[in-house]
Design a protein around this motif. Structure first.
Motif, PDB file in Angstrom:
ATOM      1  N   THR A   1       7.269  -8.072 -12.883  1.00 39.55           N
ATOM      2  CA  THR A   1       6.662  -8.139 -11.551  1.00 39.55           C
ATOM      3  C   THR A   1       5.943  -9.476 -11.379  1.00 39.55           C
ATOM      4  OG1 THR A   1       6.337  -5.750 -11.508  1.00 39.55           O
ATOM      5  CG2 THR A   1       4.987  -7.044 -10.003  1.00 39.55           C
TER       6      THR A   1
ATOM      7  N   ALA B   1       9.397  -7.127  -7.861  1.00 43.69           N
ATOM      8  CA  ALA B   1       9.744  -6.743  -9.230  1.00 43.69           C
ATOM      9  C   ALA B   1      11.234  -6.960  -9.458  1.00 43.69           C
ATOM     10  CB  ALA B   1       9.375  -5.291  -9.482  1.00 43.69           C
TER      11      ALA B   1
ATOM     12  N   LYS C   1       2.038  -5.084 -18.116  1.00 46.12           N
ATOM     13  CA  LYS C   1       1.527  -4.713 -16.799  1.00 46.12           C
ATOM     14  C   LYS C   1       0.375  -3.719 -16.899  1.00 46.12           C
ATOM     15  CE  LYS C   1       3.094  -3.295 -12.232  1.00 46.12           C
ATOM     16  NZ  LYS C   1       4.267  -2.938 -11.424  1.00 46.12           N
TER      17      LYS C   1
ATOM     18  N   LYS D   1       7.114  -2.603 -18.845  1.00 41.38           N
ATOM     19  CA  LYS D   1       6.758  -3.241 -17.577  1.00 41.38           C
ATOM     20  C   LYS D   1       5.863  -4.431 -17.854  1.00 41.38           C
ATOM     21  CE  LYS D   1       7.389   0.932 -15.006  1.00 41.38           C
ATOM     22  NZ  LYS D   1       7.351   1.390 -13.669  1.00 41.38           N
TER      23      LYS D   1
END
Length: 86
Positions: free
Chosen positions: A12, A19, A60, A82
Motif C-alpha cells: 500500500t 494497494a 502495515k 501486508k
C-alpha cells in the motif's frame, strides 16, 4: 516443505491509499525488491509517487521497517503479508 517459489504480498502507498498485489521471490534481498517496486509504482502512478533511495518497506500492521540487508523470507514475509511503501 521448502521455500515457496513466489510470495504474494499487498503493498500500500499511504500517500494515495492505493494497494497493489505483488509477487516477490522469497530469497530476494529487500533492498532489490524496494528498488523494483519504486520503479514500477512510479510508472503505474504516472509519476505521482516519487520514491528514492530513502524509500522503505514496512509491515502495515505495526509500521516496523523491513531490514534491507536481509531477504524477503528472512524478514518473515509470507503469502498474504501486508506492507506499506514509504
Amino acid at each position: 516443505m521448502g521455500i515457496e517459489r513466489k510470495i504474494l504480498v499487498e503493498v500500500t502507498l499511504p500517500s494515495s491509499g492505493t494497494a497493489f498485489d505483488v509477487f516477490v521471490y522469497p530469497l530476494s534481498p529487500v533492498s532489490e525488491v524496494i528498488n523494483l517496486l519504486v520503479g514500477a509504482i512510479q510508472d503505474f502512478s504516472w509519476g505521482y509517487y516519487q520514491g528514492d533511495e530513502t524509500s522503505l518497506l514496512c509491515f502495515k500492521e505495526n509500521g516496523v521497517p523491513l531490514d534491507i540487508n536481509r531477504t524477503i523470507v528472512e524478514n518473515g514475509l509470507k503469502n498474504g503479508s501486508k506492507l506499506i511503501l514509504i
